[in-house]
Design an enzyme around this catalytic site. Structure first.
Site, PDB file in Angstrom:
ATOM      1  N   ASN A  92       0.874  -1.176   0.000  1.00  0.00           N
ATOM      2  CA  ASN A  92       0.000   0.000   0.000  1.00  0.00           C
ATOM      3  C   ASN A  92       0.905   1.217   0.000  1.00  0.00           C
ATOM      4  OD1 ASN A  92      -1.878   2.023   0.467  1.00  0.00           O
ATOM      5  ND2 ASN A  92      -2.989   0.902   2.046  1.00  0.00           N
ATOM      6  N   ARG A 149      -6.753  18.420   2.596  1.00  0.00           N
ATOM      7  CA  ARG A 149      -7.571  18.651   1.398  1.00  0.00           C
ATOM      8  C   ARG A 149      -8.830  19.435   1.755  1.00  0.00           C
ATOM      9  NH1 ARG A 149      -7.665  12.517  -0.628  1.00  0.00           N
ATOM     10  NH2 ARG A 149      -6.213  12.135   1.083  1.00  0.00           N
ATOM     11  N   ARG A 172      -2.481  -1.590  -3.901  1.00  0.00           N
ATOM     12  CA  ARG A 172      -3.631  -0.690  -3.832  1.00  0.00           C
ATOM     13  C   ARG A 172      -3.466   0.378  -4.903  1.00  0.00           C
ATOM     14  NH1 ARG A 172      -4.172   4.412  -0.027  1.00  0.00           N
ATOM     15  NH2 ARG A 172      -6.286   5.083  -0.519  1.00  0.00           N
ATOM     16  N   GLU A 224      -7.567  -2.616   5.037  1.00  0.00           N
ATOM     17  CA  GLU A 224      -7.538  -2.636   3.579  1.00  0.00           C
ATOM     18  C   GLU A 224      -6.601  -3.726   3.060  1.00  0.00           C
ATOM     19  OE1 GLU A 224      -8.027   2.079   2.553  1.00  0.00           O
ATOM     20  OE2 GLU A 224      -6.439   1.453   3.925  1.00  0.00           O
ATOM     21  N   HIS A 228     -11.834   5.197  -1.382  1.00  0.00           N
ATOM     22  CA  HIS A 228     -11.791   4.422  -0.132  1.00  0.00           C
ATOM     23  C   HIS A 228     -12.585   3.122  -0.257  1.00  0.00           C
ATOM     24  CE1 HIS A 228     -10.940   8.436   2.085  1.00  0.00           C
ATOM     25  NE2 HIS A 228      -9.813   7.751   1.965  1.00  0.00           N
TER      26      HIS A 228
END
Length: 368
Positions: A9, A235, A87, A353, A175
């Site tokens: 990842n 962000r 990922r 994940e 996500h």
């Protein structure tokens, strides 16, 4: 001989990894390289042994992967890597399920870099490094956008001419690997809730919400890029498109400067003027920090109410991610604003994940 799946990842300055036994997906090794490009550092664990060491200053993603593979070589117990799983943040409309990476796939994914400039280049850099360093094993891409491929037109279109939608100007959502893990966990541990209406909140440095009904994504807060929706660590989240035009046309900011502003200087960092670290913001008495956290909680609640409308109600609210799992005051502030939605269950499901990616990759590898 133990067959293993290596999951990578890759972020802009980090490389997290886990090695899983192919047969039962038990964890064989795990760790991360942080501060890639600067004072890079490896921390890893395998077989009860922990390693922590610095890498050469300025180490890139290839050097980080070399360090990971060196750790695995030194600590494996007769493992054989059967596949390397990556990922990938953006798969566009063509890649909605895991795929074995080919040169054609790489070319397609490189075309999507403008839609995920903070993530996609580093995801692809890890694939290129893996191809050079791991050997003749398949590289498998798993996509953060894939879970949202079930969205109907009402939830993918912007209110712009159709021909632009057909050119890719549309909502995708992100996500997805985190949300897929939540759906998988609910199906296993809370089957009644899995059959119902869930709002899942992946709250971390990147943050979004997802409306999940009967295990499928119905709607989500992120759009064409991972910039939309909730305010995040750095962000901006949703912002009036006219404000972006004003920044460029009237304030004279370049496109690059606006991109840096919206991706790297806004969100909790911009609101507080202090940090994007929620733990640090909670620990200070600075009013700007309190305002930033209140703003964040308000926006999460507002967007959650919108998602409840998208799927006709809510049966449970699930928190995950660094903020969602560990910042109790933030969770409480969000839930306090959602009381008007009536009663619903609240869960915390730790993000995983990497295990979701390993599970998806195992299914693909078994079918090859």
């Amino acid at each position: 001989m133990i067959e293993a799946i290596l999951v990578l990842n890759a972020g802009s300055s980090s490389l997290k990894f886990q090695a899983f036994a192919f047969e039962d997906l038990s964890v064989l090794a795990q760790g991360k390289v942080t501060r890639i490009g600067g004072d890079a550092h490896l921390s890893a664990e395998a077989g009860g042994e922990n390693v922590s060491r610095d890498l050469p200053t300025g180490a890139n993603h290839e050097a980080a992967l070399k360090a990971v593979l060196g750790f695995i070589d030194a600590h494996d117990d007769n493992w054989r890597i059967r596949g390397v799983v990556h990922r990938i943040v953006h798969g566009g409309t063509d890649y909605t399920h895991p795929v074995v990476v080919t040169p054609e796939v790489m070319r397609d994914l490189e075309q999507l870099i403008p839609l995920a400039p903070l993530h996609q280049p580093h995801n692809l850099a890890a694939i290129k490094a893996s191809e050079q360093l791991v050997g003749d094993v398949p590289d498998i891409a798993c996509f953060d956008t894939g879970f949202h491929a079930t969205h109907g037109d009402l939830f993918t279109r912007f209110a712009i001419p159709y021909e632009l939608h057909d050119q890719g100007v549309r909502r995708y959502g992100f996500h997805g690997l985190s949300y897929a893990w939540i759906a998988r966990t609910l199906a296993r541990e809370y089957p009644a809730l899995h059959a119902g209406r869930i709002i899942a909140a992946h709250l971390g440095n990147g943050a979004s919400l997802c409306a999940i009904r009967a295990g499928e994504s119905i709607d989500t807060t992120m759009g064409m890029t991972a910039l939309d929706g909730l305010p995040m660590g750095t962000r901006a989240g949703a912002i009036d498109a006219g404000a972006v035009l004003y920044l460029q046309r009237d304030l004279g900011m370049s496109i690059d400067a606006v991109e840096v502003l919206l991706y790297e200087q806004s969100g909790l960092k911009g609101l507080s003027g202090l940090s994007n670290d929620v733990e640090a913001l909670l620990a200070t008495a600075d009013p700007a920090a309190s305002f930033a956290l209140e703003y964040f909680a308000l926006k999460v609640a507002q967007f959650a109410a919108a998602l409840a409308i998208s799927m006709g109600g809510i049966d449970a609210f699930v928190f995950t991610g660094g903020i969602g799992e560990h910042a109790g005051p933030v969770r409480e502030a969000i839930l306090a604003r959602l009381k008007l939605l009536g009663s619903f269950e609240t869960l915390i499901i730790p993000a995983n994940e990497e295990l979701e990616m390993a599970t998806q990759a195992k299914t693909l590898l078994e079918a090859l």
